[in-house]
Design a protein around this motif. Structure first.
Motif, PDB file in Angstrom:
ATOM      1  N   LEU A   1       3.477   8.682   1.072  1.00 17.52           N
ATOM      2  CA  LEU A   1       3.241   7.265   0.765  1.00 17.52           C
ATOM      3  C   LEU A   1       1.743   6.989   0.607  1.00 17.52           C
ATOM      4  O   LEU A   1       1.328   6.243  -0.276  1.00 17.52           O
ATOM      5  CB  LEU A   1       3.816   6.376   1.877  1.00 17.52           C
TER       6      LEU A   1
ATOM      7  N   LEU B   1       1.527   7.423  -3.413  1.00 20.01           N
ATOM      8  CA  LEU B   1       1.767   6.030  -3.809  1.00 20.01           C
ATOM      9  C   LEU B   1       0.569   5.137  -3.512  1.00 20.01           C
ATOM     10  O   LEU B   1       0.586   3.949  -3.811  1.00 20.01           O
ATOM     11  CB  LEU B   1       3.006   5.474  -3.085  1.00 20.01           C
ATOM     12  N   ASP B   2      -0.492   5.745  -2.928  1.00 20.11           N
ATOM     13  CA  ASP B   2      -1.732   5.003  -2.673  1.00 20.11           C
ATOM     14  C   ASP B   2      -1.557   3.792  -1.765  1.00 20.11           C
ATOM     15  O   ASP B   2      -2.316   2.825  -1.849  1.00 20.11           O
ATOM     16  CB  ASP B   2      -2.364   4.537  -3.989  1.00 20.11           C
ATOM     17  N   ILE B   3      -0.527   3.780  -0.923  1.00 18.62           N
ATOM     18  CA  ILE B   3      -0.373   2.679   0.034  1.00 18.62           C
ATOM     19  C   ILE B   3      -1.344   2.929   1.190  1.00 18.62           C
ATOM     20  O   ILE B   3      -1.413   4.044   1.694  1.00 18.62           O
ATOM     21  CB  ILE B   3       1.090   2.601   0.541  1.00 18.62           C
ATOM     22  N   PRO B   4      -2.123   1.905   1.577  1.00 15.90           N
ATOM     23  CA  PRO B   4      -3.108   2.122   2.648  1.00 15.90           C
ATOM     24  C   PRO B   4      -2.450   2.660   3.919  1.00 15.90           C
ATOM     25  O   PRO B   4      -1.329   2.261   4.250  1.00 15.90           O
ATOM     26  CB  PRO B   4      -3.682   0.728   2.892  1.00 15.90           C
ATOM     27  N   PRO B   5      -3.131   3.568   4.642  1.00 18.44           N
ATOM     28  CA  PRO B   5      -2.551   4.200   5.832  1.00 18.44           C
ATOM     29  C   PRO B   5      -2.049   3.182   6.867  1.00 18.44           C
ATOM     30  O   PRO B   5      -0.980   3.379   7.447  1.00 18.44           O
ATOM     31  CB  PRO B   5      -3.722   4.999   6.415  1.00 18.44           C
ATOM     32  N   PHE B   6      -2.808   2.127   7.088  1.00 15.87           N
ATOM     33  CA  PHE B   6      -2.414   1.142   8.098  1.00 15.87           C
ATOM     34  C   PHE B   6      -1.041   0.565   7.763  1.00 15.87           C
ATOM     35  O   PHE B   6      -0.151   0.486   8.607  1.00 15.87           O
ATOM     36  CB  PHE B   6      -3.466   0.024   8.146  1.00 15.87           C
ATOM     37  N   VAL B   7      -0.876   0.179   6.495  1.00 13.38           N
ATOM     38  CA  VAL B   7       0.384  -0.445   6.078  1.00 13.38           C
ATOM     39  C   VAL B   7       1.512   0.579   6.074  1.00 13.38           C
ATOM     40  O   VAL B   7       2.615   0.313   6.554  1.00 13.38           O
ATOM     41  CB  VAL B   7       0.232  -1.045   4.673  1.00 13.38           C
ATOM     42  N   THR B   8       1.214   1.763   5.521  1.00 10.76           N
ATOM     43  CA  THR B   8       2.223   2.810   5.474  1.00 10.76           C
ATOM     44  C   THR B   8       2.799   3.067   6.850  1.00 10.76           C
ATOM     45  O   THR B   8       4.018   3.050   7.055  1.00 10.76           O
ATOM     46  CB  THR B   8       1.584   4.125   4.975  1.00 10.76           C
TER      47      THR B   8
END
Lengths: 319, 326, 317
Positions: C115, C119-126
């Motif tokens: 992810l 998918l370049d979703i920021p680590p915090f959100v992932t």
């Protein structure tokens, strides 16, 4: 009389354990969290009794409420400190068994309190039958409803022994009232805000609710607030016998609260522990009789915890 | 110097992004509502919709201050603990003085002080906001426990409780408050220099500093606002629950962050809006409402929330990379 | 290599004040105030209690060095424990249960990595998302109850000894050695700080940064799986909320240990000291019978004070 008991106990202790005198006895008390007033009442009860019999107390409370790894660490740390005995409410009745086995192995006697452990050795267990508490509180609600109408139930933390037993008790009480319909049972995790919101949502689908059974007083107060804000009325019952619930009953907003008298549990737990240390006879099991507090018997329970008094140590075994 | 020029068009872009982001989210809310009204008769009633909005207001108050912090690229993990501490201090204040106004002042004051502490740790001591506010979480939580010593405080004057459970023209009062703060917040973030500076700091802190924006004082401001909004949320909480105890804030922080994130505010800063946050909170509230109406097992709730967080942000990444390439 | 080694030891010396100062001060205070503190059984006790947290904090150091974060690791550890218990109970085999825990850990780690990297979703959100998923699965699988009745051999992993050393310490030592080896003596290790400090340069050098990221998060998940074995053994059961929130303890330990949240600067020994410092603080406060509310405040102050010292040191440089 009291002096005689102390004298005898000093003699017995001196006879068995060498250097320990009454003033040197230290008892480590374990409770689940520092936010639920129930456990504060237990702690006040232990402190009250400890003062009367002259023992030192160390209170261990996990800094994250109900944390299993943390209570485990606290037992391990307590074993290092070598108190004379542990008075123990497990945060989880199954997961804390290994920690108590460690205390057993270290030769420190353990008295169980409130929630019965699934294993390990205890000198004695002091508590209340949560099943009976749930059954009788439920009965009180269903009778108040006149044995008919719609009821909803709010559960506590799923899987906790207190919740399981209180819900089982309620569901069994329900069997005697065939004309009462249980609309839904929803968890609100013993929490006020969740109870408020869940109740608000439940009221949307159910236009007629005559009774609300909740597995603790915090959820009961949430349900009371939700009903009041919607201008609806129902009989609400909770469990714990908290001062807040007593005040709500006094104000006519709540029907009843089932009390397992946490203060008394604290007293009896501590006194039994001390009796065992002083080689006085103790019962294997000491159950506090559940009391259903409603408007009829309100007065005698409307006393702040801090001004109550524990029974005398010599009276405990007889109870 | 070229960095400053780069920052300016970036900011314009975020405005158009806001519009598309919000449009997608409104669409998502509409879809959830349609789905819920198909499966439950009770859903699409005025009563239930007002009920959902009232529940969403509590999330909104906590999440709106946090949104400002996140817009600057920082984070505030102490938000739940701040709500707890403010609520407990305000509750005792109301009980002892009988004055709701003093209680309100205490809640917002305590929140602001905690926020200022966070801000100073970040700007003066240079501690990363994640860690500074995590430390503050424990300090505020511990102070709450110490202050309450295991008791609960309850039973507030009717005038105060109207703030949470009262109605005006058939609509719950917290909803008015939410709409008012949404409007003020919109004006503050989009129409004032302060707001533009907050976006600019989040988009590129170095460029913002070079262009003369007082970065540290703006950061202090957003942390104070975050704390003050947590204080306000604690008042709504007290007024609705009519009671306070030490564990109020423990479970509130992560859902609040989730609401901001689902609302489309980027954790890198510079992108997002208060309106998005409002919708994010609404979506979370709708899920709980739907699960209760359908009598579904609440154990699924964290899982569903997690999936929605991922889905929302993934869709944002998709649509934003398209906007960027235009 | 020698130049790098020299620079390393210099930077190690430069870092000493922050966490080590706090640790030494705490030990001195507790040793003088509590007679039970500096006994061999208690020191072993502290190390044992720290072992599970160390298993999470080591990969967390890597992850934070890449300017990432893993909020899911506590929930993944819990899910691993639930899986271990459920599978061991169903099959009667601890080995199969342990493999299930590792598989759960690795799956979530790689899912996080995918992810974040693809998918370049920021680590915090992932990881906020996967935290919810893992926690939800724990609750759904167990319906809130503990799983008990596990094979008795399980207890060995927390309470047993290997060559006279408590088994969790053996595991922790091996984990530390392996992670130290990876970070300081492999090519992968050189990529870790570069991912945080200079990702572009890494890409230009032809390194597949996505695969590297996935591997790092995968290691995190795997370590959570190993930690699940220790936790399950410690409480002889699995509980759906047993390690919820432990990710923040791990992140705090890493931060207290002096790893930076930006620029890819990290220090594995610092993390070890950070974990021990937290363990010493909690143990010492318990031995002093400090009220629980004061303990809560002390944990917060520890984090702030350690980071404050770090900030002072940075200001001097």
């Amino acid at each position: 009389m009291k002096n005689a008991v102390v004298l005898i106990s000093i003699l017995t202790v001196a006879g068995f354990a060498g250097p320990a005198t009454a003033a040197d006895e230290t008892i480590a008390v374990f409770t689940k969290n520092q936010t639920n007033p129930f456990f504060e009442s237990v702690r006040v009860g232990t402190a009250n009794a400890a003062k009367a019999v002259g023992v030192k107390l160390i209170q261990y409370v996990p800094i994250k409420p109900d944390s299993i790894p943390e209570q485990t660490s606290q037992v391990e740390d307590a074993i290092v400190k070598k108190p004379n005995a542990l008075l123990f409410i497990p945060v989880d009745y199954k997961a804390m068994v290994p920690a108590i086995e460690k205390a057993n192995a270290a030769g420190i006697p353990v008295t169980g309190l409130t929630d019965r452990l699934a294993g390990g050795q205890v000198v004695s267990f002091i508590g209340a039958e949560d099943y009976r508490l749930g059954f009788e509180t439920g009965q009180s609600l269903l009778k108040a409803m006149g044995g008919k109408g719609n009821v909803v139930a709010l559960e506590g933390v799923k899987g906790s022994i207190s919740n399981t037993d209180r819900m089982k008790g309620f569901n069994d009480a329900l069997k005697d009232f065939p004309n009462v319909k249980l609309l839904t049972t929803q968890p609100a995790n013993y929490q006020r805000l969740q109870a408020l919101q869940v109740m608000e949502n439940i009221m949307q689908t159910h236009p007629q609710i005559d009774g609300v059974y909740t597995a603790n007083d915090a959820m009961a107060t949430g349900a009371v607030e939700a009903m009041a804000a919607a201008n609806r009325k129902a009989f609400v019952v909770g469990i714990n016998g908290s001062q807040e619930a007593i005040d709500l009953i006094k104000a006519g907003k709540m029907h009843a609260t089932g009390s397992s008298d946490p203060f008394m549990q604290g007293c009896l737990g501590l006194l039994t522990t001390v009796r065992a240390l002083r080689k006085m006879p103790v019962q294997k099991e000491l159950m506090v009789t559940p009391v259903i507090i409603d408007s009829s018997n309100l007065k005698q329970y409307d006393v702040p915890v801090t001004s109550r008094v524990c029974p005398k140590i010599e009276d405990v075994a007889a109870k | 110097m070229s960095q400053i020029e780069a920052a300016a068009p970036k900011f314009k872009l975020t405005v158009s992004r806001d519009v598309t982001d919000v449009a997608y989210r409104l669409l998502a809310v509409a879809l959830i509502c349609i789905a819920l009204s198909l499966v439950s008769d009770a859903f699409l009633t005025a009563n239930n919709l007002l009920n959902v909005l009232r529940q969403a207001s509590l999330v909104f108050f906590m999440a709106s201050g946090l949104t400002l912090v996140i817009l600057t690229g920082k984070i505030d993990l102490s938000i739940g603990a701040t709500v707890g501490l403010s609520a407990c201090v305000a509750a005792t204040m109301i009980k002892s003085t009988g004055s709701s106004w003093l209680g309100a002042a205490a809640a917002i004051g305590v929140g602001s002080i905690v926020g200022l502490g966070n801000g100073l740790m970040v700007t003066k001591l240079r501690i990363p906001s994640f860690i500074a506010t995590y430390g503050m979480l424990w300090v505020a939580q511990g102070a709450t426990y110490y202050y309450m010593s295991g008791q609960s405080v309850y039973g507030f004057p009717a005038g105060f409780r109207a703030l949470g459970s009262g109605y005006l023209l058939g609509i719950p009062i917290p909803i008015y408050l939410m709409v008012a703060f949404l409007a003020i917040g919109y004006f503050f973030t989009k129409r004032t220099t302060y707001g533009q500076q907050i976006y600019a700091i989040g988009a590129n802190t170095v460029a913002a500093r070079l262009s003369g924006i007082p970065v540290n004082s703006r950061l202090n401001l957003v942390f104070v606002l975050s704390g003050a909004m947590a204080g306000l949320a604690s008042l709504i909480y007290l007024a609705r629950l009519n009671s306070a105890e030490g564990d109020i804030g423990e479970t509130l922080t992560l859902p609040t962050i989730a609401a901001v994130v689902i609302g489309g505010t980027s954790l890198f800063g510079g992108v997002g809006s208060l309106f998005g946050t409002f919708i994010g909170g609404l979506i979370l509230t709708l899920i709980l409402n739907g699960m209760n109406l359908l009598n579904l097992n609440a154990n699924w709730q964290p899982l569903v929330t997690g999936l929605i967080v991922l889905l929302a942000v993934w869709l944002d990444m998709k649509t934003r990379s398209k906007t960027d390439s235009n | 290599m020698s130049e790098r080694g020299l620079a390393q030891s210099m930077s190690v010396l430069g870092r000493v004040p922050g966490v080590a100062f706090v640790l030494v001060a705490l030990v001195a205070v507790f040793a003088s105030m509590s007679p039970g503190f500096s006994t061999a059984p208690n020191l072993t006790n502290i190390l044992l209690q720290s072992s599970i947290l160390l298993l999470l904090a080591l990969p967390m150091t890597f992850i934070i060095m890449t300017e990432g974060l893993d909020l899911s690791i506590g929930a993944v550890l819990t899910l691993g424990s639930v899986a271990l218990a459920a599978v061991a109970l169903a099959t009667g085999s601890l080995t199969v249960g342990f493999i299930a825990a590792l598989a759960i850990g690795l799956t979530f780690g790689l899912l996080n990595g995918w992810l974040i990297a693809w998918l370049d979703i920021p680590p915090f959100v992932t990881t906020l998302g996967t935290l919810g998923i893992a926690q939800g699965l724990c609750l759904v699988i167990t319906d809130g109850t503990s799983i008990v009745g596990l094979p008795s051999g399980l207890q060995f992993f927390y309470s047993g000894y290997f060559l006279g050393i408590p088994f969790p310490l053996v595991i922790a030592a091996i984990a530390y050695a392996v992670m130290h080896g990876i970070l300081y003596h492999t090519r992968l290790g050189t990529y870790v700080p570069a991912l945080g400090g200079n990702r572009e340069a890494l890409r230009h050098a032809g390194v597949n940064d996505r695969v590297v990221l996935a591997v790092i998060y995968g290691i995190g998940g795997l370590m959570a799986g190993i930690a699940a074995l220790l936790l399950t053994s410690r409480i002889s059961s699995a509980h759906p909320t047993a390690a919820i929130g432990m990710e923040f303890d791990a992140i705090a330990a890493v931060a207290v240990g002096g790893t930076q949240f930006e620029r890819g600067e990290g220090w594995l020994l610092g993390t070890l000291l950070g974990v021990i410092t937290i363990g010493v603080l909690r143990n010492g406060l318990n031995l002093l019978a400090m009220p629980s509310s004061i303990q809560v405040i002390c944990v917060g102050l520890l984090v702030i004070v350690a980071l404050f010292f770090d900030g002072m040191r940075k200001a001097h440089e």
